[in-house]
Design a protein around this motif. Sequence first.
Motif, PDB file in Angstrom:
ATOM      1  N   ALA A 158     114.633 142.759 -22.444  1.00 58.06           N
ATOM      2  CA  ALA A 158     116.027 142.374 -22.226  1.00 58.06           C
ATOM      3  C   ALA A 158     116.582 143.054 -20.987  1.00 58.06           C
ATOM      4  CB  ALA A 158     116.858 142.756 -23.435  1.00 58.06           C
ATOM      5  N   THR A 159     117.485 142.356 -20.298  1.00 60.36           N
ATOM      6  CA  THR A 159     118.119 142.897 -19.103  1.00 60.36           C
ATOM      7  C   THR A 159     119.627 143.044 -19.259  1.00 60.36           C
ATOM      8  OG1 THR A 159     118.293 140.692 -18.146  1.00 60.36           O
ATOM      9  CG2 THR A 159     116.353 141.997 -17.542  1.00 60.36           C
ATOM     10  N   ILE A 160     120.225 142.320 -20.225  1.00 54.26           N
ATOM     11  CA  ILE A 160     121.674 142.366 -20.383  1.00 54.26           C
ATOM     12  C   ILE A 160     122.048 142.211 -21.860  1.00 54.26           C
ATOM     13  CG2 ILE A 160     122.068 139.892 -20.057  1.00 54.26           C
ATOM     14  CD1 ILE A 160     124.473 140.848 -18.233  1.00 54.26           C
ATOM     15  N   GLU A 161     123.149 142.853 -22.240  1.00 49.97           N
ATOM     16  CA  GLU A 161     123.664 142.740 -23.602  1.00 49.97           C
ATOM     17  C   GLU A 161     125.031 142.071 -23.547  1.00 49.97           C
ATOM     18  OE1 GLU A 161     125.166 145.463 -27.359  1.00 49.97           O
ATOM     19  OE2 GLU A 161     124.625 146.421 -25.480  1.00 49.97           O
ATOM     20  N   TYR A 162     125.216 141.048 -24.373  1.00 51.80           N
ATOM     21  CA  TYR A 162     126.491 140.360 -24.477  1.00 51.80           C
ATOM     22  C   TYR A 162     127.119 140.688 -25.826  1.00 51.80           C
ATOM     23  CZ  TYR A 162     125.083 137.483 -20.502  1.00 51.80           C
ATOM     24  OH  TYR A 162     124.692 137.054 -19.267  1.00 51.80           O
ATOM     25  N   SER A 163     128.406 140.944 -25.834  1.00 53.71           N
ATOM     26  CA  SER A 163     129.121 141.156 -27.090  1.00 53.71           C
ATOM     27  C   SER A 163     130.488 140.495 -26.989  1.00 53.71           C
ATOM     28  CB  SER A 163     129.255 142.647 -27.395  1.00 53.71           C
ATOM     29  OG  SER A 163     129.976 143.290 -26.381  1.00 53.71           O
ATOM     30  N   ALA A 164     130.950 139.974 -28.127  1.00 53.15           N
ATOM     31  CA  ALA A 164     132.252 139.308 -28.177  1.00 53.15           C
ATOM     32  C   ALA A 164     132.789 139.390 -29.589  1.00 53.15           C
ATOM     33  CB  ALA A 164     132.126 137.853 -27.744  1.00 53.15           C
ATOM     34  N   GLY A 165     134.085 139.333 -29.703  1.00 56.40           N
ATOM     35  CA  GLY A 165     134.721 139.328 -31.011  1.00 56.40           C
ATOM     36  C   GLY A 165     136.118 139.902 -30.930  1.00 56.40           C
ATOM     37  N   THR A 166     136.894 139.594 -31.928  1.00 55.90           N
ATOM     38  CA  THR A 166     138.251 140.120 -32.035  1.00 55.90           C
ATOM     39  C   THR A 166     138.419 140.727 -33.419  1.00 55.90           C
ATOM     40  OG1 THR A 166     139.129 138.036 -32.871  1.00 55.90           O
ATOM     41  CG2 THR A 166     139.161 138.344 -30.476  1.00 55.90           C
ATOM     42  N   VAL A 167     139.581 141.248 -33.682  1.00 58.93           N
ATOM     43  CA  VAL A 167     139.857 141.861 -34.980  1.00 58.93           C
ATOM     44  C   VAL A 167     139.803 140.807 -36.093  1.00 58.93           C
ATOM     45  CG1 VAL A 167     141.584 143.107 -36.311  1.00 58.93           C
ATOM     46  CG2 VAL A 167     141.264 143.618 -33.891  1.00 58.93           C
ATOM     47  N   ASP A 168     140.237 139.604 -35.804  1.00 63.81           N
ATOM     48  CA  ASP A 168     140.308 138.557 -36.824  1.00 63.81           C
ATOM     49  C   ASP A 168     138.996 137.800 -37.023  1.00 63.81           C
ATOM     50  OD1 ASP A 168     142.943 139.220 -37.105  1.00 63.81           O
ATOM     51  OD2 ASP A 168     143.628 137.710 -35.663  1.00 63.81           O
ATOM     52  N   THR A 169     138.078 137.884 -36.081  1.00 68.61           N
ATOM     53  CA  THR A 169     136.826 137.130 -36.180  1.00 68.61           C
ATOM     54  C   THR A 169     135.641 138.074 -36.320  1.00 68.61           C
ATOM     55  OG1 THR A 169     136.477 137.100 -33.787  1.00 68.61           O
ATOM     56  CG2 THR A 169     137.756 135.296 -34.717  1.00 68.61           C
ATOM     57  N   GLU A 170     134.494 137.474 -36.452  1.00 64.82           N
ATOM     58  CA  GLU A 170     133.275 138.258 -36.539  1.00 64.82           C
ATOM     59  C   GLU A 170     132.893 138.816 -35.168  1.00 64.82           C
ATOM     60  OE1 GLU A 170     129.624 135.841 -36.959  1.00 64.82           O
ATOM     61  OE2 GLU A 170     130.969 134.141 -36.790  1.00 64.82           O
ATOM     62  N   LEU A 171     132.076 139.833 -35.155  1.00 62.33           N
ATOM     63  CA  LEU A 171     131.559 140.394 -33.918  1.00 62.33           C
ATOM     64  C   LEU A 171     130.183 139.816 -33.677  1.00 62.33           C
ATOM     65  CD1 LEU A 171     131.678 142.462 -31.592  1.00 62.33           C
ATOM     66  CD2 LEU A 171     130.600 144.083 -33.140  1.00 62.33           C
ATOM     67  N   ARG A 172     129.963 139.290 -32.494  1.00 60.40           N
ATOM     68  CA  ARG A 172     128.649 138.783 -32.118  1.00 60.40           C
ATOM     69  C   ARG A 172     128.121 139.638 -30.979  1.00 60.40           C
ATOM     70  NH1 ARG A 172     128.025 132.307 -32.444  1.00 60.40           N
ATOM     71  NH2 ARG A 172     128.835 132.055 -34.531  1.00 60.40           N
ATOM     72  N   ARG A 173     126.886 140.068 -31.129  1.00 62.59           N
ATOM     73  CA  ARG A 173     126.258 140.894 -30.100  1.00 62.59           C
ATOM     74  C   ARG A 173     124.789 140.492 -30.016  1.00 62.59           C
ATOM     75  NH1 ARG A 173     127.424 146.847 -30.869  1.00 62.59           N
ATOM     76  NH2 ARG A 173     129.254 146.272 -29.689  1.00 62.59           N
ATOM     77  N   ALA A 174     124.293 140.301 -28.781  1.00 67.04           N
ATOM     78  CA  ALA A 174     122.898 139.921 -28.586  1.00 67.04           C
ATOM     79  C   ALA A 174     122.444 140.390 -27.205  1.00 67.04           C
ATOM     80  CB  ALA A 174     122.730 138.422 -28.703  1.00 67.04           C
ATOM     81  N   VAL A 175     121.148 140.578 -27.074  1.00 63.19           N
ATOM     82  CA  VAL A 175     120.567 140.954 -25.786  1.00 63.19           C
ATOM     83  C   VAL A 175     119.731 139.781 -25.284  1.00 63.19           C
ATOM     84  CG1 VAL A 175     120.555 143.433 -26.159  1.00 63.19           C
ATOM     85  CG2 VAL A 175     118.638 142.079 -26.954  1.00 63.19           C
ATOM     86  N   ALA A 176     119.593 139.687 -23.953  1.00 59.22           N
ATOM     87  CA  ALA A 176     118.887 138.551 -23.375  1.00 59.22           C
ATOM     88  C   ALA A 176     118.076 138.968 -22.162  1.00 59.22           C
ATOM     89  CB  ALA A 176     119.882 137.469 -22.967  1.00 59.22           C
ATOM     90  N   CYS A 177     117.002 138.217 -21.924  1.00 58.13           N
ATOM     91  CA  CYS A 177     116.228 138.380 -20.698  1.00 58.13           C
ATOM     92  C   CYS A 177     116.877 137.487 -19.629  1.00 58.13           C
ATOM     93  CB  CYS A 177     114.766 137.990 -20.937  1.00 58.13           C
ATOM     94  SG  CYS A 177     114.541 136.266 -21.420  1.00 58.13           S
ATOM     95  N   ASP A 178     116.336 137.507 -18.420  1.00 55.49           N
ATOM     96  CA  ASP A 178     116.914 136.702 -17.344  1.00 55.49           C
ATOM     97  C   ASP A 178     116.842 135.205 -17.644  1.00 55.49           C
ATOM     98  OD1 ASP A 178     117.606 138.896 -15.825  1.00 55.49           O
ATOM     99  OD2 ASP A 178     115.671 138.966 -14.804  1.00 55.49           O
ATOM    100  N   ARG A 179     115.804 134.777 -18.336  1.00 54.10           N
ATOM    101  CA  ARG A 179     115.616 133.356 -18.624  1.00 54.10           C
ATOM    102  C   ARG A 179     116.636 132.836 -19.638  1.00 54.10           C
ATOM    103  NH1 ARG A 179     110.341 130.693 -21.444  1.00 54.10           N
ATOM    104  NH2 ARG A 179     111.058 128.562 -21.330  1.00 54.10           N
ATOM    105  N   HIS A 180     117.013 133.642 -20.632  1.00 51.68           N
ATOM    106  CA  HIS A 180     117.877 133.184 -21.716  1.00 51.68           C
ATOM    107  C   HIS A 180     119.320 133.669 -21.612  1.00 51.68           C
ATOM    108  CE1 HIS A 180     113.829 132.895 -23.742  1.00 51.68           C
ATOM    109  NE2 HIS A 180     114.296 131.667 -23.780  1.00 51.68           N
ATOM    110  N   ARG A 181     119.748 134.097 -20.454  1.00 52.31           N
ATOM    111  CA  ARG A 181     121.112 134.621 -20.289  1.00 52.31           C
ATOM    112  C   ARG A 181     122.182 133.610 -20.659  1.00 52.31           C
ATOM    113  NH1 ARG A 181     122.021 138.170 -14.941  1.00 52.31           N
ATOM    114  NH2 ARG A 181     121.668 140.133 -16.003  1.00 52.31           N
ATOM    115  N   SER A 182     122.057 132.386 -20.190  1.00 47.72           N
ATOM    116  CA  SER A 182     123.128 131.405 -20.395  1.00 47.72           C
ATOM    117  C   SER A 182     123.280 131.020 -21.864  1.00 47.72           C
ATOM    118  CB  SER A 182     122.886 130.160 -19.541  1.00 47.72           C
ATOM    119  OG  SER A 182     121.667 129.548 -19.921  1.00 47.72           O
ATOM    120  N   ILE A 183     122.188 130.824 -22.588  1.00 48.79           N
ATOM    121  CA  ILE A 183     122.285 130.412 -23.986  1.00 48.79           C
ATOM    122  C   ILE A 183     122.831 131.541 -24.865  1.00 48.79           C
ATOM    123  CG2 ILE A 183     119.911 130.970 -24.612  1.00 48.79           C
ATOM    124  CD1 ILE A 183     121.738 127.877 -25.813  1.00 48.79           C
TER     125      ILE A 183
END
Length: 76
Positions: free
Chosen positions: A18-43
């Motif tokens: 993996a080269t990058i970690e993406y995380s998103a979420g707010t207090v009212d929603t679930e937290l999503r966190r995932a890591v990706a290589c250069d090939r799968h960054r967009s998905i």
Amino acid sequence: MTYTPTIYCSRNNCATLATIEYSAGTVDTELRRAVACDRHRSIVRRWTSRAGTVTATPVDQPLLGQLVLFPIPEVP
């Protein structure tokens, strides 16, 4: 010495580091966190963006773990 494991892409059947970690979420929603290589960054970014504003963080791969997983062959 502490052992830091290597981090691989979170996509199914992807054995790339993996080269990058993406995380998103707010207090009212679930937290999503995932890591990706250069090939799968967009998905992976698209998947995490469903939970809110995406934050991207570079993944710092440990050199020691990479050398253990991928040894350099010795030349006779």
